[in-house]
Scaffold this active site. Structure first.
Site, PDB file in Angstrom:
ATOM      1  N   GLU A  91       0.840  -1.200   0.000  1.00  0.00           N
ATOM      2  CA  GLU A  91       0.000   0.000   0.000  1.00  0.00           C
ATOM      3  C   GLU A  91       0.873   1.247   0.000  1.00  0.00           C
ATOM      4  OE1 GLU A  91      -4.114  -1.184   2.199  1.00  0.00           O
ATOM      5  OE2 GLU A  91      -2.379  -1.086   3.494  1.00  0.00           O
ATOM      6  N   CYS A 109       3.382   8.592   0.787  1.00  0.00           N
ATOM      7  CA  CYS A 109       3.998   7.726   1.789  1.00  0.00           C
ATOM      8  C   CYS A 109       4.150   6.343   1.149  1.00  0.00           C
ATOM      9  CB  CYS A 109       3.092   7.664   3.017  1.00  0.00           C
ATOM     10  SG  CYS A 109       3.648   6.482   4.238  1.00  0.00           S
ATOM     11  N   CYS A 116       6.503  -6.702   7.371  1.00  0.00           N
ATOM     12  CA  CYS A 116       7.591  -6.153   8.177  1.00  0.00           C
ATOM     13  C   CYS A 116       7.918  -7.128   9.306  1.00  0.00           C
ATOM     14  CB  CYS A 116       7.190  -4.800   8.764  1.00  0.00           C
ATOM     15  SG  CYS A 116       8.523  -4.024   9.690  1.00  0.00           S
ATOM     16  N   CYS A 120       6.123  -4.144  15.674  1.00  0.00           N
ATOM     17  CA  CYS A 120       5.716  -3.099  16.626  1.00  0.00           C
ATOM     18  C   CYS A 120       4.261  -3.322  17.031  1.00  0.00           C
ATOM     19  CB  CYS A 120       5.882  -1.713  16.008  1.00  0.00           C
ATOM     20  SG  CYS A 120       7.576  -1.386  15.488  1.00  0.00           S
ATOM     21  N   CYS A 123       1.151  -1.550  15.286  1.00  0.00           N
ATOM     22  CA  CYS A 123       1.187  -1.417  13.825  1.00  0.00           C
ATOM     23  C   CYS A 123       0.544  -2.611  13.123  1.00  0.00           C
ATOM     24  CB  CYS A 123       2.643  -1.272  13.384  1.00  0.00           C
ATOM     25  SG  CYS A 123       2.839  -1.284  11.607  1.00  0.00           S
ATOM     26  N   CYS A 342      -0.623   6.533  10.073  1.00  0.00           N
ATOM     27  CA  CYS A 342       0.548   5.847  10.605  1.00  0.00           C
ATOM     28  C   CYS A 342       0.201   4.525  11.291  1.00  0.00           C
ATOM     29  CB  CYS A 342       1.168   6.770  11.628  1.00  0.00           C
ATOM     30  SG  CYS A 342       2.909   6.816  11.496  1.00  0.00           S
TER      31      CYS A 342
HETATM   32  S1  SF4 Z   1       5.842   0.569  12.654  1.00  0.00           S
HETATM   33 FE1  SF4 Z   1       5.125  -1.231  11.486  1.00  0.00          FE
HETATM   34  S2  SF4 Z   1       6.086  -1.049   9.495  1.00  0.00           S
HETATM   35 FE2  SF4 Z   1       7.207   0.329  10.882  1.00  0.00          FE
HETATM   36  S3  SF4 Z   1       8.896  -0.912  11.680  1.00  0.00           S
HETATM   37 FE3  SF4 Z   1       7.219  -1.168  13.141  1.00  0.00          FE
HETATM   38  S4  SF4 Z   1       6.106  -3.014  12.440  1.00  0.00           S
HETATM   39 FE4  SF4 Z   1       7.430  -2.326  10.748  1.00  0.00          FE
END
Ligand code: SF4
Length: 351
Positions: A91, A109, A116, A120, A123, A342
């Site tokens: 995306e 963006c 990933c 986190c 996220c 975000c």
């Molecule tokens: S915020 Fe999301 S995309 Fe960014 S490093 Fe952490 S897990 Fe990965």
């Protein structure tokens, strides 16, 4: 092996023309077609001549990205779901700012990985795990595809700002990210000023130092989100590997080598990192780093219990750290209603 032209820089195109026994000026023409005019098929390169196009088609292709879905937020922010040639999805998010004439700008963006590995806690991308790095052509393809969309559907303005803040950790796809940055900045390509390019990282300390050594004039943003190791490790597993002391040293090295300030992103989470003691700890951590802090009231993500503090508390937090000498602002949020803000990108087909 057939190469993707969008992944090649001018020196590689020169080499390609040499292999094809073609003069060097052909490489410059090809570069302009690919990285400036953003063609999605070789046939569009009309001044290269039939013979050369035929030779090229044996060796190279242009891997275009297909828009599978487009969602438009109430504030005009547009999220694109793009299909990659191998069937994966990513995306990217277009934010159009339309103030008075001097302030008109489009920011894109972009993603750097499929998924990933950083995990986190706040996220959506991190929840689905890591699949693979994007190629240079796939990173740039997001800009070229959206520019194409803009030329057909909007008011003719192109993308002028690029933020590497979409899916993935840019500094873990380091070589492709840096090459794409240089291509965006190339005056015969997109000619986007380095100052209008932002790379965001969750805090990979050695890669921050490596980036510093490149001395690029871009903006480095670090996702900080908590002022102590104890708290940060709860929401950002990377903190176990590179705790705040290591991150701080890398940031100070970055300041010293580049003479540039760093942006810290701090997602405000109710009853987690938004209390007066946290503003003090945050100011303490930032002492000795030339920086600016963006406060981002957290966005809701399915499966997460985090919520944002009240507006009153957000402004109190802002005042508290300002009074402790920190440069800070609250980040304007866009696209929250379409999960484009975000931490909300997922890269999945959801109907
Ligand atoms: S915020 Fe999301 S995309 Fe960014 S490093 Fe952490 S897990 Fe990965």
């Amino acid at each position: 092996m057939v190469q993707d032209l969008r992944s090649l820089d001018l020196s590689e195109m020169l080499q390609l023309m040499e292999e094809l026994n073609e003069p060097a000026f052909r490489a410059k023409q090809l570069f302009a077609w690919v990285h400036n005019k953003e063609i999605s098929s070789l046939d569009e390169a009309s001044n290269l001549g039939k013979g050369l196009l035929e030779k090229l088609s044996q060796k190279v292709l242009i891997s275009s990205l297909n828009i599978v879905k487009k969602q438009v937020s109430q504030d005009g922010t547009t999220k694109f779901l793009l299909a990659l040639p191998d069937g994966n999805y990513i995306e990217c998010v277009l934010m159009c700012y339309r103030g008075d004439r001097s302030k008109k700008r489009n920011t894109l963006c972009i993603s750097t990985q499929v998924g990933c590995a950083m995990g986190c806690g706040f996220c959506a991308t991190g929840k689905s795990g890591f699949t693979r790095n994007l190629t240079v052509g796939e990173i740039l393809g997001q800009v070229y595809t959206v520019n194409n969309f803009l030329s057909q559907e909007k008011d003719g303005y192109k993308i002028g700002n690029v933020v590497y803040m979409g899916m993935g950790e840019p500094l873990l796809n380091y070589a492709n990210v840096i090459k794409s940055v240089r291509l965006l900045n190339s005056k015969d390509g997109q000619n986007i000023s380095m100052r209008r390019i932002t790379i965001s990282s969750c805090g990979i300390a050695p890669q921050i130092k490596k980036l510093a050594d490149q001395k690029l004039d871009l903006v480095l943003a670090i996702s900080l989100h908590a002022p102590t190791n104890e708290l940060r490790s709860k929401i950002m597993p990377i903190n176990h590997k590179y705790p705040l002391e290591k991150l701080k040293k890398a940031c100070q090295y970055y300041n010293e080598v580049t003479k540039k300030r760093i942006t810290f992103e701090y997602a405000l989470i109710k009853d987690f990192n938004d209390q007066p003691q946290h503003s003090k700890e945050l100011a303490q951590f930032l002492k000795g780093i030339h920086c600016h802090v963006n406060l981002i009231p957290i966005n809701s993500v399915p499966g997460s219990s985090f919520t944002r503090p009240s507006k009153k508390r957000i402004y109190e937090f802002l005042r508290e750290i300002k009074e402790l000498g920190v440069e800070v602002s609250i980040r304007e949020e866009k696209g929250t209603d379409i999960d484009a803000a975000c931490g909300q990108l997922r890269g999945k087909v959801v109907n």
